[in-house]
Scaffold this active site. Sequence first.
Site, short mmCIF file in Angstrom:
data_model
loop_
_atom_site.label_atom_id
_atom_site.label_comp_id
_atom_site.label_asym_id
_atom_site.label_seq_id
_atom_site.Cartn_x
_atom_site.Cartn_y
_atom_site.Cartn_z
N GLY A 12 0.81 -1.21 0.00
CA GLY A 12 0.00 0.00 0.00
C GLY A 12 0.85 1.27 0.00
CG LEU A 14 2.34 3.88 6.04
CD1 LEU A 14 3.24 5.10 6.09
CD2 LEU A 14 1.42 3.83 7.26
CG ASP A 37 -6.22 -12.60 3.66
OD1 ASP A 37 -6.54 -11.60 4.34
OD2 ASP A 37 -7.04 -13.23 2.97
CB VAL A 38 -4.47 -8.92 8.00
CG1 VAL A 38 -3.06 -8.39 7.75
CG2 VAL A 38 -5.51 -8.14 7.21
CE1 TYR A 62 -13.50 -2.68 1.82
CE2 TYR A 62 -13.88 -0.43 2.56
CZ TYR A 62 -14.22 -1.50 1.75
OH TYR A 62 -15.27 -1.39 0.86
CB THR A 63 -8.02 2.94 2.47
OG1 THR A 63 -7.70 2.39 1.19
CG2 THR A 63 -6.97 2.48 3.49
CE1 TYR A 126 -10.60 3.72 6.39
CE2 TYR A 126 -10.97 6.01 7.03
CZ TYR A 126 -10.11 4.97 6.75
OH TYR A 126 -8.75 5.16 6.85
CE LYS A 130 -7.76 2.78 10.10
NZ LYS A 130 -6.68 1.84 9.71
#
Length: 290
Positions: A12, A14, A37-38, A62-63, A126, A130
């Site tokens: 990703g 970051l 895969d988390v 997931y963004t 979202y 988070k």
Amino acid sequence: MMVRVLLVGAGGQLGRELVRSVPSGIALHARTSAQLDVRNEAAVATGLQELRPAVVINASGYTAVDAAEANESEAMAINAAAVECLAQHAHGVGARFVHISTDYVFDGRSGQPYRVDDAASPLNAYGRSKLAGEQAALATNPDAVVIRTAWLHSGYSSNFVATTVRRLRAGQSMQVVDDQLGTPTRAWHLAEAIWRTVALPDLSGLWHFTDAGVASWYDVAALVRDQLLRGQVLAPGATVSPVATDVSSRPARRPSYSVLSAHGTWAALGWSPTHWSEGVAQSVRELLDT
């Protein structure tokens, strides 16, 4: 002695900057979502038991803010349940856990920069996912570090700055909201801050990190336009005009004000913050060089 670090979500925005900026003394084991895969607890447990890192950095997530409105269960699986799993298994092997959260845990009704101890009240799915993730990380792993950030951008991934460069170079006109305020933050700067965090073993808990200053999305787009004009690559007909949020129809509600108070983090890390405008200009230059 090399410090063994497992980076999850290395593909990703970051994650890529963490790989590019890894300092000496770090033995980095970077895993993309395809490699780890988390959501697969067995794979997470096996990976951590085999590697036994000193630090786990979770840059996965997931963004897709708007898509999360229709896929909240998927957002929760990645941003909350998987975070709890990572934090638990990191704790099980004695590893610190560093997790990244967001300004979207706040509702934007404050007129002052949000402090770490201000009450969270997310407006969208979202943000809820988070918030659940950061709460799970802190409850599961006593050595966890949760860093909230905002409006990430870089010259190497999909983000608002990159989208604006692409559209303006193609001669498109843009209407951009000017009544949502936050702090655009260069992913490279956040990556450097994370590496400084890793170097401070006694640091734990909840922190805020952004670049300096306050901007609207329109301010960001206008600066990108000016940078392209200065570089003589602004296409004819490309314009940026402000628009109110209520005119711009989006599935997910956004906070109108989500500026984070990062002074405590800057001081703890010995950080001299860069103004958001310089960070955006740096990302634009990188985008034009690629």
